[in-house]
Design a protein around this motif. Sequence first.
Motif, PDB file in Angstrom:
ATOM      1  N   SER A 197      16.124  48.070  30.830  1.00 43.53           N
ATOM      2  CA  SER A 197      15.307  49.229  31.228  1.00 43.53           C
ATOM      3  C   SER A 197      16.054  50.535  30.962  1.00 43.53           C
ATOM      4  CB  SER A 197      14.940  49.146  32.711  1.00 43.53           C
ATOM      5  OG  SER A 197      14.315  47.928  32.991  1.00 43.53           O
TER       6      SER A 197
ATOM      7  N   LYS B 167      14.848  53.291  28.054  1.00 41.34           N
ATOM      8  CA  LYS B 167      14.382  54.645  28.409  1.00 41.34           C
ATOM      9  C   LYS B 167      15.038  55.684  27.520  1.00 41.34           C
ATOM     10  CE  LYS B 167      13.007  53.460  33.029  1.00 41.34           C
ATOM     11  NZ  LYS B 167      13.547  53.087  34.314  1.00 41.34           N
TER      12      LYS B 167
ATOM     13  N   SER C 170      13.803  55.275  23.872  1.00 42.02           N
ATOM     14  CA  SER C 170      12.414  55.740  23.780  1.00 42.02           C
ATOM     15  C   SER C 170      12.350  57.259  23.548  1.00 42.02           C
ATOM     16  CB  SER C 170      11.703  55.356  25.076  1.00 42.02           C
ATOM     17  OG  SER C 170      10.466  55.982  25.170  1.00 42.02           O
TER      18      SER C 170
END
Length: 172
Positions: free
Chosen positions: A15, A19, A22
Amino acid sequence: MRKIILLGYMGCGKSTIAKTLSKIIRVPFVDLDEYIEEKAGLSINAIFEQHGEIKFRKMEHAAFVDLLNAPGDVIIGLGGGAPCYANNHELLHGKNVLSVYLKASIETLFNRLVANKSKRPLIANKNEEEMKEFIAMHLFERSYYYNQAQHIVSVDEKTVDETVLDILAILA
Ligand SMILES: Nc1ncnc2c1ncn2[C@@H]1O[C@H](COP(=O)(O)OP(=O)(O)OP(=O)(O)O)[C@@H](O)[C@H]1O
Ligand SMILES: O=C(O)C1=C[C@@H](O)[C@@H](O)[C@H](O)C1
Ligand SMILES: [Mg+2]
């Protein structure tokens, strides 16, 4: 259309890494656990408690297929167990898929998970010694599936930015 898949054991950083990645490549990130929670209207913990792990694994497979079939680019952060059930590991080689295993040692995983285990039903009730033993055994069992990824990036001793740079090099 590109489906970038990050996989690896709980706490390896899927995660967190996704992030940052992204933002840099401007591709949306979907966390598979969060997607399942939204679809079910229940937390992962509640799904395990109310419906059991087998039902969760079925939901997880359906959610993964959903995301792979949706149009557009996406970064998918898999749940820690996702590659190991329902032949999901075969999907790591699908059309337009780029899969990356974020490989962490037992020590790295233990250090990251010990501080934050309550949201992870498989380890929530274990003491430190039990947790270490569980991670070691579980990682051993799961490594076969994780190693099916197209690329392997080691995360030990690396900052988030260093790991993201490794992934950017694969994408280049
Ligand atoms: N260099 C690093 N790279 C990634 N995460 C790190 C790093 N150092 C510390 N962490 C921490 O490790 C913890 C676990 O990271 P994260 O929640 O991203 O893992 P995950 O793989 O998504 O876990 P899960 O499968 O349980 O969702 C977080 O608290 C994160 O801040
Ligand atoms: O490693 C696992 O089997 C799991 C990891 C989490 O991401 C969740 O998908 C769930 O807690 C199960
Ligand atoms: Mg996560």
